[in-house]
Enzyme design. Structure first.
Site, PDB file in Angstrom:
ATOM      1  N   HIS A 153      -9.308   3.628  -1.489  1.00  0.00           N
ATOM      2  CA  HIS A 153      -7.946   3.113  -1.332  1.00  0.00           C
ATOM      3  C   HIS A 153      -7.525   2.291  -2.557  1.00  0.00           C
ATOM      4  O   HIS A 153      -7.403   1.068  -2.474  1.00  0.00           O
ATOM      5  CB  HIS A 153      -7.889   2.268  -0.058  1.00  0.00           C
ATOM      6  CG  HIS A 153      -6.538   1.753   0.296  1.00  0.00           C
ATOM      7  ND1 HIS A 153      -5.357   2.309  -0.168  1.00  0.00           N
ATOM      8  CD2 HIS A 153      -6.163   0.690   1.085  1.00  0.00           C
ATOM      9  CE1 HIS A 153      -4.334   1.627   0.314  1.00  0.00           C
ATOM     10  NE2 HIS A 153      -4.791   0.641   1.067  1.00  0.00           N
TER      11      HIS A 153
ATOM     12  N   CYS B  91       0.814  -1.219   0.000  1.00  0.00           N
ATOM     13  CA  CYS B  91       0.000   0.000   0.000  1.00  0.00           C
ATOM     14  C   CYS B  91       0.846   1.267   0.000  1.00  0.00           C
ATOM     15  O   CYS B  91       0.320   2.365  -0.182  1.00  0.00           O
ATOM     16  CB  CYS B  91      -0.925   0.004   1.205  1.00  0.00           C
ATOM     17  SG  CYS B  91      -1.998  -1.443   1.282  1.00  0.00           S
TER      18      CYS B  91
ATOM     19  N   CYS C 185     -13.229   0.017   7.845  1.00  0.00           N
ATOM     20  CA  CYS C 185     -12.331  -0.636   6.897  1.00  0.00           C
ATOM     21  C   CYS C 185     -12.364   0.089   5.559  1.00  0.00           C
ATOM     22  O   CYS C 185     -13.438   0.379   5.026  1.00  0.00           O
ATOM     23  CB  CYS C 185     -12.747  -2.083   6.691  1.00  0.00           C
ATOM     24  SG  CYS C 185     -12.934  -3.046   8.216  1.00  0.00           S
TER      25      CYS C 185
END
Length: 379
Positions: A326, A83, A207
């Protein structure tokens, strides 16, 4: 040492892009950044990406960008750091300009995650863990890892699930004003608290989602505008069983300390922050590791509103990963995009008189962290 400025920035909307290829997303962000920079002669291309090979059967992204933009036989690199891929790509490009090797560099990040099934995408994401460890064979997942940290945090402090919900609510409220954010619908603390459980105590809103999107930055030599004050990176343990303290992610702390030292700055000098809230618990730990609040007091700062406008330092004014989205390879550059906009005075959720900004990008379960500091100079 050569000074480096952000000459251009581009970003796509985050969310689900049906009938739009990963390559198209990448090129759209790149073209916007290059156009804003005034179409400079580019010396190199750095691409942050994690899953294009496993999800889309597509690698060689750097060469594709150079070819399709007609940049000639310049060096290109694809960077993988889970990430933190975007943050690491940015750092490598910055160092090459700072060293004098290059004058103008294009950095971009991209991911297309929504077309694959949840099972396939989850398997690809789990490549960011040590898959030969005992804990992974026992079934540890990313939600399980950060859920364990949250339960331990609750045990050692006065924090409760409600404080995680406050993080998610703050970031959703910011995302509502961000035109590129994935989730812009209003919510409430009650809805967040009552949402479907993913892993105790993390619910759906705690999340970050799977996301399609791309972001790009052009860096150039220069002393005015938004300049890069410092770039730092650190690594951490890849296994939970090796952590000395479950409530510490040392890579964040170490990369921050290195960046502060390089810039001659400290946490109290920072006006606005974008940090890696892959889970609401991660933000709670990160605001402590970055030095904004004492260890095990982040929950109190959140309760007091100290990470919002009017508090000590606004955090994730883009909506963060939780609500902005994300797209793994693009995340670090999207954070930088938001900080640059804040320092230019053109951002959503603008912070008054923002002059110094920080972007922190995390990879894996704390395996990587980058921290970049930016300053507005003579804008």
């Amino acid at each position: 040492m050569t000074k480096v400025k952000v000459a251009g920035a581009g970003i796509t909307k985050f969310g689900k892009h049906e009938n739009v290829s990963l390559k198209t997303l990448l090129m759209d962000a790149c073209l916007d950044a290059i156009k804003e920079a005034g179409f400079p002669k580019l010396d190199a291309v750095y691409i942050g990406n994690f899953m294009a090979g496993s999800l889309g059967n597509q690698e060689i992204l750097g060469a594709i960008v150079a070819n399709d933009l007609g940049l000639g036989p310049i060096p290109t690199v694809k960077v993988e750091g889970a990430c933190a891929s975007g943050g690491i790509a940015f750092r490598q490009a910055y160092l090459m300009i700072q060293s004098g090797e290059y004058k103008n560099v294009l950095i971009a990040g991209v991911e297309k995650m929504k077309e694959s099934t949840t099972e396939v995408t989850t398997k690809a994401i789990n490549a960011a863990m040590d898959n030969d460890s005992n804990e992974k064979h026992a079934g540890l997942t990313f939600p399980g890892f950060f859920g364990t940290l949250a339960n331990r945090y609750f045990y050692e402090t006065g924090a409760k699930k409600e404080h995680l919900a406050m993080v998610a609510l703050k970031n959703r409220q910011y995302a509502m004003n961000n035109p590129i954010a994935q989730f812009r619908k209003a919510t409430s603390l009650e809805e967040i608290m009552g949402a479907r459980m993913i892993t105790e105590p993390l619910g759906l809103f705690d999340c970050s989602p799977t996301t399609d999107g791309a972001a790009a930055i052009v860096l150039s030599r220069g002393e005015n505008g938004v300049i890069v004050r410092a770039s730092a990176q650190a690594s951490g343990t890849t296994q939970m069983q090796e952590m000395e303290d479950l409530l510490s992610l040392p890579a964040i702390r170490e990369s921050a300390n290195r960046a502060y030292e390089k810039a001659g700055l400290g946490p109290n000098d920072i006006d606005v922050v974008e940090l890696h809230d892959c889970f609401s618990m991660t933000e709670m730990i990160a605001i402590e590791e970055l030095g904004f609040f004492e260890k095990r007091t982040g929950w109190e700062a959140i309760q007091k509103g100290l990470t919002k406008h009017g508090g000590k330092v606004p955090v994730n004014t883009s909506g963060g990963l939780l609500s902005k989205g994300h797209p793994i390879g693009a995340t670090g550059l999207a954070q930088i995009y938001q900080i640059v906009a804040q320092l230019r005075g053109t951002s959503c959720n603008q912070v008054d008189n923002a002059r110094i900004g920080l972007a922190q990008n995390l990879g894996g379960t704390g395996a990587y962290s980058t921290v970049h500091l930016f300053e507005r100079v003579n804008l």
